[in-house]
Each structure stands twice: as C-alpha cells, then as structure tokens.
Design a protein around this motif. Sequence first.
Motif, mmCIF file in Angstrom:
data_model
loop_
_atom_site.group_PDB
_atom_site.id
_atom_site.type_symbol
_atom_site.label_atom_id
_atom_site.label_comp_id
_atom_site.label_asym_id
_atom_site.label_seq_id
_atom_site.Cartn_x
_atom_site.Cartn_y
_atom_site.Cartn_z
ATOM 1 N N GLY A 30 0.817 -1.215 0.000
ATOM 2 C CA GLY A 30 0.000 0.000 0.000
ATOM 3 C C GLY A 30 0.844 1.256 0.000
ATOM 4 N N LEU A 31 1.889 1.257 0.830
ATOM 5 C CA LEU A 31 2.762 2.429 0.875
ATOM 6 C C LEU A 31 3.440 2.663 -0.463
ATOM 7 N N LYS A 32 3.841 1.571 -1.140
ATOM 8 C CA LYS A 32 4.507 1.696 -2.431
ATOM 9 C C LYS A 32 3.548 2.219 -3.498
ATOM 10 N N VAL A 33 2.357 1.604 -3.557
ATOM 11 C CA VAL A 33 1.417 1.965 -4.616
ATOM 12 C C VAL A 33 0.909 3.395 -4.440
ATOM 13 N N LYS A 34 0.754 3.822 -3.195
ATOM 14 C CA LYS A 34 0.270 5.183 -2.966
ATOM 15 C C LYS A 34 1.208 6.225 -3.555
ATOM 16 N N SER A 35 2.461 5.858 -3.709
ATOM 17 C CA SER A 35 3.431 6.820 -4.239
ATOM 18 C C SER A 35 3.771 6.548 -5.701
ATOM 19 N N HIS A 36 3.019 5.645 -6.341
ATOM 20 C CA HIS A 36 3.356 5.235 -7.703
ATOM 21 C C HIS A 36 2.780 6.224 -8.705
ATOM 22 N N PRO A 37 3.609 6.795 -9.578
ATOM 23 C CA PRO A 37 3.099 7.837 -10.475
ATOM 24 C C PRO A 37 2.049 7.362 -11.462
ATOM 25 N N PRO A 78 5.644 16.134 -3.200
ATOM 26 C CA PRO A 78 4.202 16.395 -3.294
ATOM 27 C C PRO A 78 3.760 16.715 -4.715
ATOM 28 N N TYR A 79 2.564 16.280 -5.045
ATOM 29 C CA TYR A 79 1.951 16.613 -6.327
ATOM 30 C C TYR A 79 0.571 17.182 -6.021
ATOM 31 N N THR A 114 -3.412 16.621 -2.284
ATOM 32 C CA THR A 114 -2.016 16.301 -2.540
ATOM 33 C C THR A 114 -1.776 14.795 -2.614
ATOM 34 N N LEU A 115 -0.984 14.416 -3.612
ATOM 35 C CA LEU A 115 -0.414 13.069 -3.662
ATOM 36 C C LEU A 115 1.061 13.192 -3.322
ATOM 37 N N TYR A 116 1.628 12.143 -2.750
ATOM 38 C CA TYR A 116 3.066 12.135 -2.481
ATOM 39 C C TYR A 116 3.679 11.024 -3.314
ATOM 40 N N LEU A 117 4.457 11.404 -4.303
ATOM 41 C CA LEU A 117 4.963 10.451 -5.279
ATOM 42 C C LEU A 117 6.438 10.143 -5.042
ATOM 43 N N MET A 172 9.012 17.976 -10.876
ATOM 44 C CA MET A 172 8.884 17.000 -9.785
ATOM 45 C C MET A 172 10.077 16.054 -9.745
ATOM 46 N N LEU A 173 10.536 15.652 -10.929
ATOM 47 C CA LEU A 173 11.688 14.757 -10.989
ATOM 48 C C LEU A 173 12.925 15.449 -10.429
#
Length: 956
Positions: free
Chosen positions: A661-668, A940-941, A683-686, A770-771
Amino acid sequence: MALENKWSVIKIVQELLAREPDKSSITPSLISKKIDLVLMLNPLWSEGLDRDAVTEELIRRFSIWVGVDGSLVDMKGHIPWLTADRKKDWRYWQRYREWQELKLSWAAVESMDKTTDHIIGMLEDPRRADSWDRRGMVVGHVQSGKTGNYTGVICKAADAGYKIIIVLAGLHNNLRSQTQMRLDEGFLGYETSSVPENGSALIGVGKIDSSPSLRPQYVTNRTETGDFNTKFAKNLGISPEERPWLFVVKKNKTVLTRLLHWIHKHVAETVDPDTGKPLVTHLPLLMIDDEADHASVDTGENVVDADGVPDNDHSPKAINSLIRQILHSFSRKAYVGYTATPFANIFIHERGHTANEGPDLFPSAFITNLAAPSSYVGPSRLFGLETENGRAGALDLVRSVDDHCEEDGRTGWMPARHKSSHIPLFAGQDTMPDSLTTALHSFILACTIRSLRGHGNEHCSMLIHVTRFNLVQGYVHQQVSSYVTHMRQRLKRRIDHQVLLKELEKLWHDDFLSTTESICSEISDKSDYRMFDWNSVIESLPNVLDEIEVRMINGTAKDALDYSDSPTGIKVIAIGGDKLARGLTLEGLCVSYFLRATKMYDTLMQMGRWFGYRTDYLDLCRLYTTDDLIEWFEHIADASEELRAEFDFMMESNLTPKDYGLKVKSHPVLMVTSPLKMRTAKTLYLSFSGSVVETVTFFRDQSKIKRNYDAFMALQKGLGDAEIIPQRKRIDRKDSWSGVQWSDVSPHYVIEFLSSYETHPDSIKVKSDMLSEFIQEMNSVGELTTWTVAVIGGSVKIPESVGGLHVNRMRRSAKKNDDSSRYSIGRLLSPQDEALDMDEPGWLAALKYTQEKWKPDPGRATGKELPDRPNGPAIRRIKGFGAEGLKPRPDKGLLLISLLDLEAADSSGTSAELRVNKESLPVVAFAISFPFSNASKSVPYMVNLGFWGEQYGASE
C-alpha cells in the motif's frame, strides 16, 4: 437431451484423461477410446452425441494452461489451520467442483481448488473460539472468473463452518439478481423465490448432490424484490447453527441499514463490553465484497491526523460505514474484497479506525493476485503492450469509430459531452451512425457463423454503451430495435433484401475472412475457427435474426438476463450505461459498441465487458470505439502490467499488504485514478524509486521545442567531451548502442537540465520539475549522487554534434489521433536501454532475478517461456539492492536522452525515403531509470479537482 449428453460425456472422459501421467499423449485416438469406454457404461448418452464436438472440446481443454497466483500476506494474529484431513468431508466444495468440471478444463479446476484453498487458509478457522478479524483482497483480471472463484471460497467456507455468509453484490438490482442466480447454481443448488419452500427446482450443484443436509438457507432471492427484507427473514424456520445462511445484498443504504438492525435484533446474543452494542459471538461471519473498489471505499477526508493517529470522530460515507458496522457486530469475522481494479482499496488507510465502525476495509491480512488461464483475453492481449517500435501482440479485433459526433465534439449523434435531454440524430435524421450499423451487421454475422459452427444453443450478446442517461438510452434502443425489425422484415418478405445482403457480404469479405485468418495465425490454442461459404451464411441469416432480442439494461432485476433459464441460448443486443458497465456479465459477448467518454483507469477497466473467455469465437469478436479510448485502453494495458510486475517483486521480498500500500500510494501511474478514492482532494506524495519514467508526449510549438533543445545544449556544454557508448557482453552476444555517454556525472547537471526542461501538460507520469525535486530529496540522504548520461542515436541520417561527437536523430512515429499542438509516441526506450550502464555480472544477476521471480500469466501476455533478458524492475532492483557479490548502487541514476525528428515522426515512408529539414530543431526526449531505494522519500503533487474532472471525467 443431446446437449446434456455431450457435457456428461465430456466431464467423465476429462476425468479419465486427467489421470494420464503424460498429458502430451492425449490425442484424438486416445479420446475416442475413452468415449467408447464411457458409452459402454451408459449407452443412452450416445443419443444425438456429436463425437467430433466432444473430441474438439477435450483437445481444447487439455491445451489450456493456467498461470501462477501470487500473494502478499501478513500472518500477524493468524493461526494456520487448513489441512488435508480437515478437507476430506467437504461436500459443498466437492459438488461445486464436479459441476465446474462440466464446463472448465482440468487445469482450470485444479487451479481453482488450489487458489480457493490458499484464500480460505489465509482466513481464520471458524471453529476458533476467541475473537478474530481477517481482511483480504483478491485481484483478478476483468471478466476472468472472479464470481466462480468466490463461489468456490463460499463453498469451502460453508464446509469449514462459517455460518453467516454475506455477499455484497453491486449497487443495482440487475447485478444483485445475477449474482444471486450464480450462487443459486453454484452454492445453494436450487432456485430461490420469494416464497421459501422445499419444492424449489434443483439447478446447478443441486443436480449433483441434492441431499437435504446440504441445503443452505437463503435469506435473499433472485426476484425483482429479492433483496434483504425483514418480513422474509422473520419467517425463516432454520437455525444457522445447523446450516449456513446466505445473504446476497446490494450496496444500498436502506438495505444495509435494514440488515444491520436485523442482525442486532435477531442474531446477536450478547453485547460488546466496550461499546454496549449488540454482538454476535456464536456465529462466524464471511463477507464477500464483489467489486470492492465500488461504493465500499470511504471517500471522506481526514481519516487520520497529521501524525497518522486514527480520527475516532471521523464520519465515513454511508455504505462504507454500514459495511464496517455489520463486520463490527461479529466477534469472529472475515472480509474478502474481489476486484480487478484494487487501487482505491489500497488507498484505504491501514490505520483508519472509528469508534462506531471499527477498522476500515484495508486488506491487512492478504492481497492475492489471480493468474488467468491461457484461454483468457485481457487488455494486454487485445491491445498489446507498448514497445519502442509501436504496440506488439495486439489482436486485430478493434475498429475505430469517428462518425458519432461532429468535428466540434459537441454536436452529432452522440457527442462526448451531452445532457439527459440529448436527442441522438445522425445527419439530422432519427437514425444511427454508419459505424453502429456496421457493428450490428457484425453481430448478426457473428451469431450466424457461431450457429453454423454448432454453437446455436449457446448465448450470444452485443453491448451498446454510448451514454449514461436512461432517457438517451431509450432513443438508442428505439433506433436499434427499429433497424433490427426492419432487417428481419426485409429478409422475410424479400423486399429490398439484396441491398442488405450486399452490405453484409462486403463486411464478410472485407473483414471477417481476413480477421479469422489473422487470429488463427496469432493464437496457439486448438480452437475451431471454421468459416463457411457465403450461401450457407445467407441460408442461416433469417433464423438467426428471428432469435435476436434488443433490451435496455437500466438496473432492474428483470434486466439481469437469466441465461440459465434459456437452455437454447439467448441472442441479445444489450443497451445500457453505468448500470450495465460494472460487474454484469454478458454471456457470449461478441460485439461491443463503446463510446463512454471517461479516462479514469478503474472505471474504464470495469467497463471492459469484452474481456474474458471467447472459446471458439474469438475471431468473430469486435470492439468498436474511438481513437481516444483505444489510446487509453492501451495505456491501461501497460499500466496494469507494470503494477502487477511490481506486485510480483514485492511478494518475493516477503512484504505485507501494508508495505505494498505504501509503495502503490506513491506510484506515479496512479495519477489516472480518482483523487476522491485516494482520500485526498489536495495532494499526492509520489516516489520514483525503482521506476522508469519516459517522456512520450511533446510540444509541437517551435518555441517550446527550442526551450527544451536549449536545456539539452546547456547540459552537454556543462558535461564537456563525451565517449562512445561501449558494447556490453551478454552471455553469447553483445548489446550495442549508437550514441554517446558521460559517466560519473554530478547530480547538479541532471537537476539543472530537468529544471530547465518543460514537459507537456498532457504528460501524466513525467513532470520534469517534480523529478528534479525528487532527485534533490534523494541527494539529501546520499542517494542518486552519481549519474550516467547517454544520448542514444537513431536511424535518421541527420547527425547532431553531441559532446564533440556525432549522434543521429531518432525516429519515433507519431500517434494518429494527436491534435495539432502535441506529438505523442508509444515508448522511448528499447528493452536493453535500462542496462546500458550494467556490466555482465550485474546483467546476469538481473537476469537470474527476473527468471526466479517470473510467473507465467496469460492475462499479462507473459507466455510460458522463461525470459532471456532481464526486465526493467529487476535491473532497477539489482542496482538499488545489489545481489550476492554485487555492491548495491542506490546512488547510481541513469538519464537517457534521444533527439527525435518531428518530420520523420509524421512521415509514413521508410528512413531511406525521408525528406527532412536539416535546419529544424530536434524534439528532445528523455527517460530516467531510478534504482530501488530503502529511503522513504517522496515529493508532493498538487491535485486540482476541477482540472482533474475536466481532463478525465467522473470516476464512476
């Protein structure tokens, strides 16, 4: 009778063949001997038996193979309990298995047995007396047999001792009713009705074993008014201590409230000492949540505070709250969500908890990815997967539609955006567009050919999904019904029938014959794709047209299409919208006409009713849709494969659902699912750790092209002289690149390049600013501090001076449905590019890792052969984590740049034929391969909900 005889013979011969130690010895000759043996046991089965059809079906079944499932599991609090001895008297499962053997291959039934064992084993033993709570999720491919799987789980749960079984079956009556019908067949064994009586007709598993002791009690039934009601429940005359109770209910506030109050009043036998609320301690509960990402997820905000502490005063959305309250009313309970699009569920906060509802529905115990059989056709098989040379592996079954609206996109028969008052007119007339007429003709031909192939008694369906408004669907229904009736009359009365026959014959010659030939050359199973002469088709057409119905599917139970009540096969054209889109199965779906204008990942995946099993008629299937939607389905195929590959790697690392879950939540890639379902409107955190990003959408505006070219010129100026990219030894070959590189580059230059570069606003996953920020974050913990920068050349003979050497421009073809402001390509990278900076030991370690973690899954087009080169995730993982004898390199980043020629991209000629303008600037494209990292860094996005809705449409 002949049809029943056929399936009875197939079932028993399959059991005999399954005992053959060498499955490669199963030949028509051996099958014929086994058929003779079976007919000796029961000569009556020979009545009307088509031995050739039996043989063909068995050859097909034994050519099917099934992929390998995978699971992420958290064993905390779990006591293993499932043993072979515990299973030996499981009669619900045994009769379900025997019933499945009538229609599924031996391999598929064996796989289902193994998978359902795994799932039920990860739940708790219902005999365990103390309190327990297990919550999991099963992720299947769209239309791949999830209902069949959870029916098997329910049968085993009933055998094991679960007494209350609640199935949450969608939001609408038609899906609830269809699910009830499926469970009547697969679990209950008899038809449910509004008046409970012992004389209900035996169906499905009930015909295999009708013992009264195996008769579960139903509380809901298959009728229009068959959802849970208190009056019906009061009249139940059986105790759940004796036999299990089955509830099949809608995700509806009124229904779930009614069920909750009934449980509290009639089932609970004590109270919770902490809350004082009614509590059921004597009956273990299994809750199956079908389409678990739909309505079950709490889309409210502020589930936890800034420190991650659950907010006990949070008020969840109604459906989510009621589901959790029902679970919270049992001291012993298991919840299993089934979905093909799990992303909303993964965004559920694993620590979400409220006083009234208890824990949220995060699948904390397990997440299981179901593999598909080789007979499954999913997104990657239908649309292929993206490569640097375009899409590969796509089946030629998709047809582009562009006449449904005018060029302005706002007027016409069915513009993308329209209101409930819209009246669909084509060229100003109350009629259909030519593309829908062609789709209807395709369906009629498909039905006719299936009839000639001997499938006349099997179901055949067409889906028309063009609007979500019932009123507009009504107009479409009227137009389609009128046209089908007119066709029927023209052929029967032989009035103006020659024109119609000419149109059908042209479609037959121009499309059907060539497509069947193409499909036969692309698939490996032993399907019967016989074609017939045109005169045979003409003779069968009138009878087929007589059988076709046109129906509206708008959410009532009578629309559920009870296929089991139609032994001679339903031929139906189903017209609907949202209520048809999710969960409802259209048996024998051949042709789909689909214009629904949404770009949400999960919504589009669920609308893909055309995915599934198309034994013996895959070549007759067609999907008519728009170029925009084709592009988005292609994107879905790629993204789905990427996320499943990520799941495989995490599973092999023994990580838990929480880690995933932690990984997918940050998946672009998940920037194409609804922000509301992500529980964040802001906000998303990628994190880009362990991922590869590629620019695939670019500006055509010359000033923007120049800005990015200037950023590239500044980069190479700062880096100085380059070197030729060296060849790399790979076992028995060498990988080579045309281009130049710089090694041991400071991150400063990469950050400056990305900060100066402007990505196109339609670039979903790649935002250069962002990158740049992410690399700086990683630098702060000592990672991504050393870079290889390479410029990879192509085939366009226009050399650019790069680092003192010459590099040719690259050609990447432009996608045909781009507008005038953008230039889009498929993929930038070639498979070998991410290993450009890897020596042979590293490459071999990545290959070994790829092969060890590889799982065959036809749903992902992975085939049965081990890969012979490392895949991207393995390359990034070996760099980041290292392997035995290899030093981890989370400090090492790879920036790959290509100079694309825009005129070459727009040209259809070969490289030798290109006439290009040497004075024009190239389009600068880049890709970055990030090694895996253990550092929890993200950027953050900001999500603008108004912009999101405008770009991608509603999520449901």
